[in-house]
Enzyme design. Sequence first.
Site, mmCIF file in Angstrom:
data_model
loop_
_atom_site.group_PDB
_atom_site.id
_atom_site.type_symbol
_atom_site.label_atom_id
_atom_site.label_comp_id
_atom_site.label_asym_id
_atom_site.label_seq_id
_atom_site.Cartn_x
_atom_site.Cartn_y
_atom_site.Cartn_z
ATOM 1 N N HIS A 17 139.884 147.425 65.104
ATOM 2 C CA HIS A 17 139.444 148.637 64.386
ATOM 3 C C HIS A 17 140.420 149.787 64.616
ATOM 4 C CE1 HIS A 17 135.236 146.785 65.119
ATOM 5 N NE2 HIS A 17 135.521 146.607 63.849
ATOM 6 N N LYS A 41 121.805 144.227 62.510
ATOM 7 C CA LYS A 41 122.405 143.144 63.285
ATOM 8 C C LYS A 41 121.664 143.082 64.598
ATOM 9 C CE LYS A 41 127.013 143.017 61.347
ATOM 10 N NZ LYS A 41 128.448 143.246 61.578
ATOM 11 N N ARG A 97 140.638 140.434 58.290
ATOM 12 C CA ARG A 97 141.252 139.659 59.373
ATOM 13 C C ARG A 97 141.703 138.288 58.897
ATOM 14 N NH1 ARG A 97 136.038 140.246 62.968
ATOM 15 N NH2 ARG A 97 135.324 139.806 60.860
ATOM 16 N N SER A 135 133.531 142.123 66.864
ATOM 17 C CA SER A 135 132.589 142.842 67.733
ATOM 18 C C SER A 135 131.513 141.904 68.253
ATOM 19 C CB SER A 135 131.929 143.996 66.974
ATOM 20 O OG SER A 135 132.889 144.938 66.608
HETATM 21 O O1 PNS Z 1 131.058 146.533 60.616
HETATM 22 P P1 PNS Z 1 130.285 145.900 59.503
HETATM 23 O O2 PNS Z 1 128.917 145.511 59.988
HETATM 24 O O3 PNS Z 1 131.034 144.756 58.868
HETATM 25 O O4 PNS Z 1 130.110 147.032 58.367
HETATM 26 C C1 PNS Z 1 129.294 146.798 57.221
HETATM 27 C C2 PNS Z 1 129.040 148.117 56.471
HETATM 28 C C3 PNS Z 1 128.485 149.171 57.414
HETATM 29 C C4 PNS Z 1 130.342 148.607 55.883
HETATM 30 C C5 PNS Z 1 128.044 147.822 55.315
HETATM 31 O O5 PNS Z 1 126.954 147.134 55.814
HETATM 32 C C6 PNS Z 1 127.577 149.107 54.642
HETATM 33 O O6 PNS Z 1 128.318 149.721 53.915
HETATM 34 N N1 PNS Z 1 126.315 149.477 54.932
HETATM 35 C C7 PNS Z 1 125.718 150.715 54.439
HETATM 36 C C8 PNS Z 1 124.685 150.419 53.345
HETATM 37 C C9 PNS Z 1 125.387 150.137 52.032
HETATM 38 O O7 PNS Z 1 126.107 150.958 51.512
HETATM 39 N N2 PNS Z 1 125.135 148.919 51.520
HETATM 40 C C10 PNS Z 1 125.760 148.473 50.293
HETATM 41 C C11 PNS Z 1 127.129 147.893 50.579
HETATM 42 S S1 PNS Z 1 127.779 147.137 49.162
#
Ligand code: PNS
Length: 167
Positions: A17, A41, A97, A135
């Site tokens: 990150h 999660k 990645r 993570s």
């Molecule tokens: O670190 P992660 O868990 O891969 O991040 C995922 C994240 C936070 C980017 C995604 O879950 C997100 O954007 N969540 C916020 C809710 C949202 O906007 N959902 C629609 C995404 S298309």
Amino acid sequence: MRIAVYPGSFDPITYGHLDVVWRAAAVFDKVIFAVLVNPHKAGPIFTTEERVQVIREAIAEACPAEVAVRIEVESFDGLTVDFCRRRNATFVVRGLRAISDFESELQMAHTNRKLAPEVDTVFFMTALEHSYLSSSLVKEIAAFGGDVGQMVPPSVSRHLAARGSGL
Ligand code: PNS
């Protein structure tokens, strides 16, 4: 001003990150590390506030001042695109990645674009030496008392140590 949001769970932040945000800061005027509140999660190790604090310390320690000054850290709730709009950000940054990341990232990028056509997603290929990191693996190793020192910035190790052995 080109503002990008770098959203994620960051539980915890890894060197992967940090690599992505550093490189994004070379492209955008401002990059906002956006820590999602209550990720769906299992078993977060850090609270939202701790994750924000850990990231702030990691940036202050790892990035030169001229880079750090363009990186902000915040938490957010709700949709990423709504947070982008509130912060006048027109880009979302994500790291890739491996091919295995591609499908879900493609779906998210298209969905976000449908919700907010003015917000585009920009991908950075995570540096090869960090491309094995995740993570969730860090979390698992830490939960069993393993050494994650090579995978995460010192601020993560410090906060883990501060809470003792159990997560
Ligand atoms: O670190 P992660 O868990 O891969 O991040 C995922 C994240 C936070 C980017 C995604 O879950 C997100 O954007 N969540 C916020 C809710 C949202 O906007 N959902 C629609 C995404 S298309």
